[in-house]
Design an enzyme around this catalytic site. Structure first.
Site, PDB file in Angstrom:
ATOM      1  N   GLY A  21       0.705  -1.092   0.317  1.00  0.00           N
ATOM      2  CA  GLY A  21       0.113   0.056   0.047  1.00  0.00           C
ATOM      3  C   GLY A  21       0.922   1.284  -0.079  1.00  0.00           C
ATOM      4  N   GLY A  22       1.892   1.165  -0.618  1.00  0.00           N
ATOM      5  CA  GLY A  22       2.950   2.290  -0.616  1.00  0.00           C
ATOM      6  C   GLY A  22       2.751   3.522  -1.331  1.00  0.00           C
ATOM      7  N   ARG A  23       1.748   3.497  -2.092  1.00  0.00           N
ATOM      8  CA  ARG A  23       1.038   4.572  -2.903  1.00  0.00           C
ATOM      9  C   ARG A  23      -0.108   5.294  -2.159  1.00  0.00           C
ATOM     10  NH1 ARG A  23       4.496   7.327  -4.994  1.00  0.00           N
ATOM     11  NH2 ARG A  23       3.252   7.957  -6.771  1.00  0.00           N
ATOM     12  N   GLY A  24      -0.528   4.709  -1.089  1.00  0.00           N
ATOM     13  CA  GLY A  24      -1.535   5.538  -0.428  1.00  0.00           C
ATOM     14  C   GLY A  24      -1.067   6.620   0.516  1.00  0.00           C
ATOM     15  N   PHE A  25      -2.149   7.106   1.141  1.00  0.00           N
ATOM     16  CA  PHE A  25      -1.689   8.379   1.924  1.00  0.00           C
ATOM     17  C   PHE A  25      -0.503   8.058   2.782  1.00  0.00           C
ATOM     18  CE2 PHE A  25      -3.371  10.954   5.833  1.00  0.00           C
ATOM     19  CZ  PHE A  25      -2.417  11.948   5.558  1.00  0.00           C
ATOM     20  N   LYS A 170     -11.471  -4.023   9.665  1.00  0.00           N
ATOM     21  CA  LYS A 170     -10.335  -3.649  10.161  1.00  0.00           C
ATOM     22  C   LYS A 170      -9.775  -4.267  11.367  1.00  0.00           C
ATOM     23  CE  LYS A 170      -7.040   0.138   9.447  1.00  0.00           C
ATOM     24  NZ  LYS A 170      -6.461  -0.095   8.052  1.00  0.00           N
TER      25      LYS A 170
END
Length: 590
Positions: A21-25, A170
């Protein structure tokens, strides 16, 4: 993988990590933080087919790291275990930042990405001999949406009922990862940040700006006193790195544990919102609404949308922000400070300033004064004289306005709905007031420890200034009426005369037939119409302008349709401005 191996040989201290998820916020911030340390080879894993750098990243540390082989990109779908294994194999630590941009109404997709994705990540880390897995969770996993949390710590259990489906899933993912600790050599822990914000935020700040643009940001949900913790995004990244180091050296106190992360500086939620909105040039919230009422309205809208077979709003997101804005949520970070060595590296005020600067493209025209909406009275306020009447009818103080409204409703019932004559009702009211005042006057000064305050004579006095102002207003209205009557009496403007006669006749019909209904409607209108107009002033003004233009267009069309003689006769009665300062005059027929 070969690039990673070559770099590791050149620098034995360099280790490989994976940011899922390295391109998320959160993922972008963590990647930059890892690259700044200089001791990591970073694999960025996300669902996009290829790495597309934003214009702001064209000359960043990320682009330089990619060109030098210190960072690489891997396309990974967390629903595909083999793709995850390919990305994490040979790495020493995996930072798992799951997808936050999911639609809650698609339960199957949410479950597969969040819960099944967590299972796949755990199994891929075991198969790939990864030693540490750090999960980016959320403080929402212990929040039920209704109960306040004050200085909550890690001893809090998952609630029996969650605020929304995303928090539920979650929490399941977090539990899976924590329970997977110390199985097949994999050590795990979780980070629970609260109310993350900062540059690149895709949720909180854009949502507040959209509310401000739509005019809904004027409202405070609840009493506005609820406290909340906030966490600047760079502090969240710092906490992940602290957790990785602690998990490597202080295993027993960190492994299998979750840690709350905040800026250690709780503040009123609506003060935070006000700082963000005012910093971007928008009006700060100032009108308080009961949270229960807002939730009921949202539920009603949701049922209507479901009944008619369409979904226009993300209702779960709306409800989440209602709960966020009305409940207190503060957390104790002692465990994070003690066991992983966390402390904020960016203060809350500095983080707010950096966030405002990064969202300058969403700011209102800065020629707009940040406090103009508060200092400059609205049109409704000007219409009501900007005094006590405006304060009451525009609901500046909800308790005071509600008290006045109830008192007027009781008087309306007393005089018009009880079946008595007006004189009888007035006499009974005066008699009742006399008994109340007399009874209050003979009460002892102390009743069961409660002090009874005496009414001073000044309570029944009126200042000379108030009397003079009232008389001046009466004289002003009287003179204005006389001036108007004289202009009608001259007999030069028969159109004004017809308007006066029609108005008086219409008023006579209302007062003779519907006086009670008219007064009741006027009472409700006074306490609602001005308030609504102030909230939707641009929309109402735009609608009125549209209607006026439509009427003008219809008149022009009528003029073209009518015979020339009739059209010229109508056009001859155009109002003209009297340059001497008197009222408008009307031209007679040519």
């Amino acid at each position: 993988m070969e690039v990673d191996d070559r770099l590791a040989e050149l620098n034995p201290k360099t280790r490989t990590c994976v940011v899922l998820g390295g391109r998320g916020f959160l993922g972008r911030s963590l990647v930059l933080k890892l690259l700044e340390l200089g001791k990591w080879i970073v694999r960025i894993a996300d669902s996009a087919q290829s790495l597309q750098l934003d214009p702001s990243e064209s000359d960043s540390s990320l682009s330089h790291a990619i060109s030098k082989g210190r960072a690489s990109y891997h396309c990974v779908d967390v629903r595909n275990r083999s793709l995850i294994l390919k990305a994490v194999e040979g790495s020493s630590v995996v930072f798992y930042m799951d997808d936050a941009d999911l639609r809650a109404h698609d339960f199957y997709l949410c479950y597969m990405i969040i819960v099944q994705g967590a299972k796949n990540v755990i199994n891929a880390c075991r198969d790939g001999k990864v030693r540490r897995l750090i999960y980016s969770s959320s403080a929402d996993v212990i929040f039920n949406g209704s109960c306040d949390i004050n200085n909550g710590d890690e001893s809090l259990r998952y609630p029996g009922k969650f605020e929304n489906i995303l928090s539920d899933l979650k929490a399941q993912a977090e539990a899976l990862i924590l329970h997977a600790n110390d199985i097949d050599g994999l050590l795990t822990c979780a980070i629970r940040p609260c109310n993350v914000f900062g540059p690149g935020d895709t949720h909180l700040v854009p949502y507040l700006v959209n509310l401000a643009k739509s005019g809904w940001a004027k409202f405070i949900i609840g009493n506005g006193e609820n406290m909340s913790d906030f966490t600047y995004v760079e502090n969240v990244s710092h906490a992940h790195i602290c957790a990785e180091e602690a998990l490597d050296f202080r295993t027993s106190s960190v492994a299998g544990k979750a840690f709350f992360i905040t800026n250690l500086d709780p503040m009123k939620f609506w003060d935070f919102v006000s700082h963000i909105l005012e910093g971007l040039g928008y009006q700060r919230p100032f009108i308080k609404l009961p949270a229960r009422m807002v939730l009921d309205v949202f539920m009603f809208i949701k049922r209507m949308h479901e009944k008619f077979g369409f979904i226009r709003y993300n209702h779960s997101l709306l409800v989440h922000y209602v709960h966020l804005g009305s409940c207190s949520r503060t957390f104790n970070c002692n465990a994070a400070q003690k066991h992983i060595g966390y402390s904020p590296i960016v203060s809350l005020q500095e983080g707010i300033a950096l966030t405002i600067g990064s969202f300058s493209h969403l700011a209102k025209d800065m020629s707009f004064s940040r406090c103009s909406d508060l200092d400059e009275p609205s049109k409704a306020d000007k219409l009501l004289g900007s005094g006590k009447v405006a304060e009451v009818l525009l609901w500046r103080d909800e308790r005071k306005s509600f008290t006045y409204f109830i008192a007027l409703v009781l008087l309306f019932y007393w005089f018009f709905l009880c079946g008595r004559t007006f004189v009888t009702s007035a006499a009974y009211l005066l008699l009742l007031l006399s008994f109340i005042l007399y009874g209050y006057g003979i009460l002892p000064p102390n009743i069961y420890g409660f002090t009874v305050k005496r009414l001073s004579s000044s309570c029944f006095e009126t200042s000379e200034m108030v009397v003079k102002d009232s008389i001046q207003n009466i004289v002003h209205f009287w003179n204005g009426g006389m001036y108007f009557i004289r202009s009608v009496a001259h007999g030069q403007d028969w159109k004004v005369f017809l308007k006066v006669v029609a108005s008086i006749y219409f008023l006579k019909l209302i007062l003779s037939q519907f006086v009670t209904t008219f007064i009741g409607m006027a009472l409700v209108f006074a306490f609602t119409a001005f308030f609504v107009y102030e909230q939707y002033e641009p929309e109402i003004d735009g609608l009125a302008k549209h209607l006026i233009n439509s009427i003008k267009g219809s008149a022009e069309l009528l003029t073209r349709i009518l015979p020339p003689s009739a059209a010229s006769f109508l056009c001859s009665y155009e109002p003209s401005i009297n340059r001497t300062g008197g009222p408008p005059t009307v031209k007679g027929p040519k």
